[in-house]
Scaffold this motif. Structure first.
Motif, PDB file in Angstrom:
ATOM      1  N   THR A 122      43.092  42.570  39.223  1.00 18.09           N
ATOM      2  CA  THR A 122      42.998  41.630  39.455  1.00 18.09           C
ATOM      3  C   THR A 122      42.703  40.453  38.608  1.00 18.09           C
ATOM      4  OG1 THR A 122      41.030  42.626  40.812  1.00 18.09           O
ATOM      5  CG2 THR A 122      42.735  42.321  41.740  1.00 18.09           C
ATOM      6  N   SER A 123      41.992  39.975  39.080  1.00 24.89           N
ATOM      7  CA  SER A 123      41.504  38.395  37.897  1.00 24.89           C
ATOM      8  C   SER A 123      39.984  39.115  37.893  1.00 24.89           C
ATOM      9  CB  SER A 123      41.870  36.802  39.109  1.00 24.89           C
ATOM     10  OG  SER A 123      40.956  37.270  39.677  1.00 24.89           O
ATOM     11  N   ASP A 124      39.368  39.768  38.275  1.00 25.72           N
ATOM     12  CA  ASP A 124      38.188  40.165  37.852  1.00 25.72           C
ATOM     13  C   ASP A 124      38.218  41.102  36.701  1.00 25.72           C
ATOM     14  OD1 ASP A 124      38.411  42.144  39.698  1.00 25.72           O
ATOM     15  OD2 ASP A 124      36.610  41.471  41.180  1.00 25.72           O
ATOM     16  N   GLY A 125      39.784  41.987  36.706  1.00 24.14           N
ATOM     17  CA  GLY A 125      39.968  42.908  35.452  1.00 24.14           C
ATOM     18  C   GLY A 125      39.836  44.303  36.804  1.00 24.14           C
ATOM     19  N   THR A 126      39.535  44.163  37.911  1.00 25.37           N
ATOM     20  CA  THR A 126      39.560  45.508  38.525  1.00 25.37           C
ATOM     21  C   THR A 126      40.930  45.944  38.435  1.00 25.37           C
ATOM     22  OG1 THR A 126      37.805  44.713  40.068  1.00 25.37           O
ATOM     23  CG2 THR A 126      39.551  46.696  40.609  1.00 25.37           C
ATOM     24  N   LEU A 159      51.820  29.259  40.415  1.00 26.57           N
ATOM     25  CA  LEU A 159      51.539  30.689  39.690  1.00 26.57           C
ATOM     26  C   LEU A 159      51.184  30.535  38.227  1.00 26.57           C
ATOM     27  CD1 LEU A 159      54.004  33.045  40.350  1.00 26.57           C
ATOM     28  CD2 LEU A 159      52.241  33.283  41.785  1.00 26.57           C
ATOM     29  N   SER A 171      47.402  29.464  38.501  1.00 24.36           N
ATOM     30  CA  SER A 171      46.424  30.013  39.529  1.00 24.36           C
ATOM     31  C   SER A 171      45.758  30.861  37.797  1.00 24.36           C
ATOM     32  CB  SER A 171      46.695  31.027  40.397  1.00 24.36           C
ATOM     33  OG  SER A 171      48.179  31.514  39.861  1.00 24.36           O
TER      34      SER A 171
END
Length: 156
Positions: free
Chosen positions: A132-136, A153, A156
């Motif tokens: 995900t965008s937070d690295g998860t 896309l 984002s």
């Protein structure tokens, strides 16, 4: 006129398959990525592909911008062409890695081999996956997909 795949030729997957949707194309790219092959003979010997088929595939790969043709000449030999991956060809390492991962998981073979990708400096093994965008880390079985305009896309 170029071949159109399906009724939605604007789809990024259809556009990609126009360039790499042939088995020999991906195997040629695989050899270039994994073994550093650049010469016709190297591809022919590694793949066992007929010369006429290899010639056609290499021409298309060059036309699609995945490789560029460069002339070389060994001492005492005639000039020949070699085929060197471009940036877009090298970027297919993600596709090769994903196919290898899928094949290892869902098409296992007792004597199978797979590529391992590692950083040039330090040799840290790289793992393929969604994040995900937070690295998860996000497992593919927990994702949903939807058609989205490319321009959206990119923003984002």
């Amino acid at each position: 006129m170029a071949k159109m795949l399906g009724k939605d030729s604007t789809c990024s997957i259809a556009r990609s398959l126009e360039a790499v949707g042939d088995t020999w194309t991906l195997l040629i790219i695989r050899e270039a990525i994994l073994t550093g092959a650049t010469r016709f003979r190297e591809f022919r010997d590694a793949l066992g592909v007929a010369p006429n088929i290899l010639t056609k595939r290499l021409e298309k790969i060059v036309a699609d911008g995945l490789m560029e043709r460069r002339t070389y000449q060994d001492p005492g030999e005639r000039a020949r062409d070699e085929y060197v991956l471009t940036e877009s060809g090298r970027a297919l390492s993600l596709v090769i890695a994903a196919l290898a991962d899928w094949g290892r998981t869902y098409r296992p073979h007792p004597d199978g081999t797979s590529p391992r990708f590692a950083t040039e400096e330090g040799g840290a093994v790289a793992r393929l996956g969604f994040a995900t965008s937070d690295g998860t880390s996000a497992p593919p079985t927990k994702l949903v997909a939807q058609r989205t305009p490319d321009a959206q896309l990119a923003a984002s």
